[in-house]
Design a protein around this motif. Structure first.
Motif, PDB file in Angstrom:
ATOM      1  N   HIS A  80       0.759  -1.061   0.187  1.00 40.81           N
ATOM      2  CA  HIS A  80       0.220   0.086   0.070  1.00 40.81           C
ATOM      3  C   HIS A  80       0.849   1.533   0.125  1.00 40.81           C
ATOM      4  N   GLN A  81       2.090   1.020  -0.071  1.00 42.75           N
ATOM      5  CA  GLN A  81       2.976   2.317  -0.073  1.00 42.75           C
ATOM      6  C   GLN A  81       4.095   2.370  -1.516  1.00 42.75           C
ATOM      7  N   PRO A  82       4.326   3.248  -1.900  1.00 39.47           N
ATOM      8  CA  PRO A  82       5.074   3.194  -3.238  1.00 39.47           C
ATOM      9  C   PRO A  82       6.293   2.179  -3.125  1.00 39.47           C
ATOM     10  N   TYR A  83       6.347   1.542  -4.315  1.00 42.51           N
ATOM     11  CA  TYR A  83       7.417   0.573  -4.344  1.00 42.51           C
ATOM     12  C   TYR A  83       7.775   0.262  -5.756  1.00 42.51           C
ATOM     13  N   GLU A  87      17.461  -4.273  -7.902  1.00 43.45           N
ATOM     14  CA  GLU A  87      18.622  -5.424  -7.679  1.00 43.45           C
ATOM     15  C   GLU A  87      18.161  -6.183  -6.428  1.00 43.45           C
ATOM     16  N   TYR A  88      17.465  -5.453  -5.305  1.00 42.03           N
ATOM     17  CA  TYR A  88      17.229  -6.082  -3.976  1.00 42.03           C
ATOM     18  C   TYR A  88      15.746  -6.732  -3.954  1.00 42.03           C
ATOM     19  N   GLY A  89      15.170  -7.087  -5.174  1.00 35.59           N
ATOM     20  CA  GLY A  89      13.892  -7.483  -5.165  1.00 35.59           C
ATOM     21  C   GLY A  89      12.752  -6.443  -5.245  1.00 35.59           C
ATOM     22  N   VAL A  90      11.508  -6.565  -4.631  1.00 35.80           N
ATOM     23  CA  VAL A  90      10.746  -5.559  -4.499  1.00 35.80           C
ATOM     24  C   VAL A  90      10.823  -4.702  -3.201  1.00 35.80           C
ATOM     25  N   VAL A  91      11.038  -3.522  -3.417  1.00 38.74           N
ATOM     26  CA  VAL A  91      11.288  -2.578  -1.994  1.00 38.74           C
ATOM     27  C   VAL A  91      10.547  -1.260  -2.052  1.00 38.74           C
ATOM     28  N   ASN A  92       9.924  -0.875  -0.929  1.00 31.92           N
ATOM     29  CA  ASN A  92       9.319   0.422  -0.770  1.00 31.92           C
ATOM     30  C   ASN A  92      10.438   1.521  -0.981  1.00 31.92           C
ATOM     31  N   VAL A 107       7.191   8.941  -2.752  1.00 35.41           N
ATOM     32  CA  VAL A 107       6.861   8.985  -3.918  1.00 35.41           C
ATOM     33  C   VAL A 107       7.586   8.076  -4.788  1.00 35.41           C
ATOM     34  N   ILE A 108       7.135   7.545  -5.910  1.00 37.46           N
ATOM     35  CA  ILE A 108       8.062   6.684  -6.609  1.00 37.46           C
ATOM     36  C   ILE A 108       8.854   7.586  -7.462  1.00 37.46           C
ATOM     37  N   SER A 109      10.161   7.146  -7.464  1.00 37.69           N
ATOM     38  CA  SER A 109      11.289   7.719  -8.134  1.00 37.69           C
ATOM     39  C   SER A 109      12.587   6.824  -8.600  1.00 37.69           C
ATOM     40  N   PRO A 110      12.829   7.063  -9.763  1.00 39.26           N
ATOM     41  CA  PRO A 110      14.373   6.138 -10.120  1.00 39.26           C
ATOM     42  C   PRO A 110      15.374   6.640  -9.009  1.00 39.26           C
ATOM     43  N   GLY A 111      15.364   7.903  -8.787  1.00 35.79           N
ATOM     44  CA  GLY A 111      16.276   8.347  -7.913  1.00 35.79           C
ATOM     45  C   GLY A 111      17.832   7.969  -8.235  1.00 35.79           C
ATOM     46  N   PRO A 112      18.771   8.567  -7.581  1.00 35.99           N
ATOM     47  CA  PRO A 112      20.330   8.470  -8.091  1.00 35.99           C
ATOM     48  C   PRO A 112      20.599   7.012  -7.542  1.00 35.99           C
TER      49      PRO A 112
END
Length: 483
Positions: A80-83, A87-92, A107-112
């Motif tokens: 129920h939270q952004p995920y 590389e480490y599987g499904v993560v929030n 928020v979902i972001s590809p991030g650095p």
């Protein structure tokens, strides 16, 4: 609020206290993420008044972070939270603004690229999967014996009557039936075994099981056998059992066959005694016979007691107080239960047999008999689970009298499974054939799965790859609980 810190007059990094919440219950919950470099587990504690909600406060630098929860020995994420998948599987995920007074929703972001020690995370995964970390529940010897005592006491104070269904059928076979006809009855009724009734003696005298048919087919495949396919038309169950006793050297001083005595129980026997009978005699079921009839009629066959039914009683009784039994919280990878692939877990001295689908059916039958196991995982070249071949699968050869024209050395396991793909119901639906679990699953979770009808064993696999790591059966669980 000024969240900056000064070290030697130089402003330090801004840290933002962040509240992490796991609202889905559990017995032990931990947090890990990029902010711990995936190298440690942060304990989470239940919220007062809400025992199913766990929380932890952790101060983070502004920026993009990823995290996961370690719940009762399993890696989980909050759906129920952004995920994201990475590389480490499904993560929030969470993105914190620079201003600590502003805490946005994640928020979902590809991030650095995260500052993550990949090796540290893999070590953490291996440790938690291997149940070697302090995060995994551990219990003392006193708690272990205390849990066993409570289960043993429960079984000792409950009788077989608790296993009797409100309605159902129990099929028994006349010992004078031809073996061939008995073979077809088991197939048509969808049952793996049946008690044997001797009208002459007026009593139940044994059990005919799938193992008998495996032995018969192996004998038919032996060129030196005196038993031909045609003789199956007239060869009775009684004659087969007597011949089997001779082959096993079970004879008296006069050379007469001494068939194995029937292991049975009564409706007033306690569940612990019945479970021990099944384990010690290495049988699948114990017929429950009511022999005390006031009118002098024949004994009544009431039920076929199995470890599955007894385990269901245990799970039902301790369902709401499993947390008070520390033994049930242990991951199966941390206790001496089941059979494991070498170098993966604790071996019980019996190697885990696996076969490829291209192997001949004779190899599977030989293993079932000689290794004294009830099932064999069928795997691909990477040892990933494809299917499972069980003793009861042999009854599928009764379909269209397939056993009369097959060669056990030429038919592959894959072909045998295809032949019987519609022959498993109702006692073992196809969907239940490959029941699996992880080494990090708790004993309680494993027990609940094994208590389901038709499930006799769980194949322990590696998450994702389904590579076989071991197998745990009903008898394994009871040997551990009643040790």
């Amino acid at each position: 609020m000024d969240a900056s810190r000064e070290v030697g007059g130089v402003p330090g990094p801004v840290l933002i206290p962040m509240r992490f919440v796991w609202p889905y219950g559990g017995r032990s919950v931990f947090l890990s993420g990029s902010f711990t470099r995936w190298s440690e587990l942060v304990p989470m504690t239940p919220v007062e008044g809400c025992p199913t909600v766990f929380q932890a406060i952790y101060s983070l630098l502004p920026g993009y972070h990823q995290y996961k929860f370690f719940v009762d020995g399993e890696w989980r994420h909050d759906e129920h939270q952004p995920y994201v998948s990475g590389e480490y599987g499904v993560v929030n995920t969470i993105l914190l603004a620079t201003d600590p007074s502003f805490l946005p929703n994640p928020v979902i972001s590809p991030g650095p690229n995260m500052d993550v020690d990949t090796e540290a995370f893999q070590n953490l995964v291996r440790i938690t999967d291997g149940s070697l970390t302090e995060a995994v529940p551990r219990i003392s010897e006193a708690d272990l014996q205390g849990s066993r005592h409570r289960i043993s006491l429960f079984l000792s104070t409950r009788t077989v009557y608790e296993l009797l269904p409100e309605s159902g059928k129990v099929v028994a076979l006349d010992v004078n039936l031809p073996v061939k006809q008995a073979f077809h009855i088991l197939y048509e009724q969808g049952i793996p075994l049946a008690p044997l009734w001797d009208f002459t003696r007026g009593q139940f005298v044994g059990v005919l099981s799938a193992l008998d048919f495996i032995l018969i087919l192996r004998e038919l495949g032996n060129h030196g056998s005196n038993l031909t396919e045609e003789e199956l038309e007239t060869h009775t169950i009684s004659a087969w059992k007597e011949g089997k006793a001779y082959l096993n050297g079970q004879v008296d001083e006069h050379g007469r066959a001494l068939p194995r005595l029937l292991v049975h129980g009564g409706p007033y026997d306690n569940l612990k005694d019945v479970a021990l009978k099944i384990i010690q005699n290495e049988v699948a079921t114990v017929p429950i016979i009511n022999s005390s009839t006031e009118d002098g009629s024949f004994p009544q066959l009431l039920h076929l007691a199995s470890l599955s039914g007894i385990l269901k009683c245990i799970c039902r009784y301790f369902k709401h107080c499993s947390s008070s039994l520390p033994i049930l919280q242990l991951p199966i990878g941390a206790i001496p239960v089941g059979t494991w692939v070498p170098q993966i877990g604790e071996s019980n001295g019996r190697p885990l047999a696996m076969l490829r689908p291209s192997a001949p059916l004779s190899s599977a039958l030989n293993l079932l008999v000689e290794a004294q196991v009830s099932s064999i995982p069928i795997v691909d070249d990477n040892d990933s689970l494809l299917d499972i071949y069980c003793r009861s699968d042999i009854t599928a050869l009764a379909k269209d009298r397939a056993y009369t024209h097959i060669n056990l050395n030429e038919m592959t396991i894959h072909q045998a499974l295809q032949l019987g793909q519609d022959a498993y119901a109702p006692y073992e639906p196809r969907s239940q054939r490959c029941q699996m679990c992880l080494r990090s699953d708790s004993l309680h979770k494993v027990m609940e799965r094994l208590a389901n009808p038709g499930v006799r064993r769980l194949v322990i696999v590696e998450a994702g790859s389904k590579r076989v790591e071991g197998i745990v059966s009903l008898s394994d669980i009871f040997r551990f609980l009643l040790a």
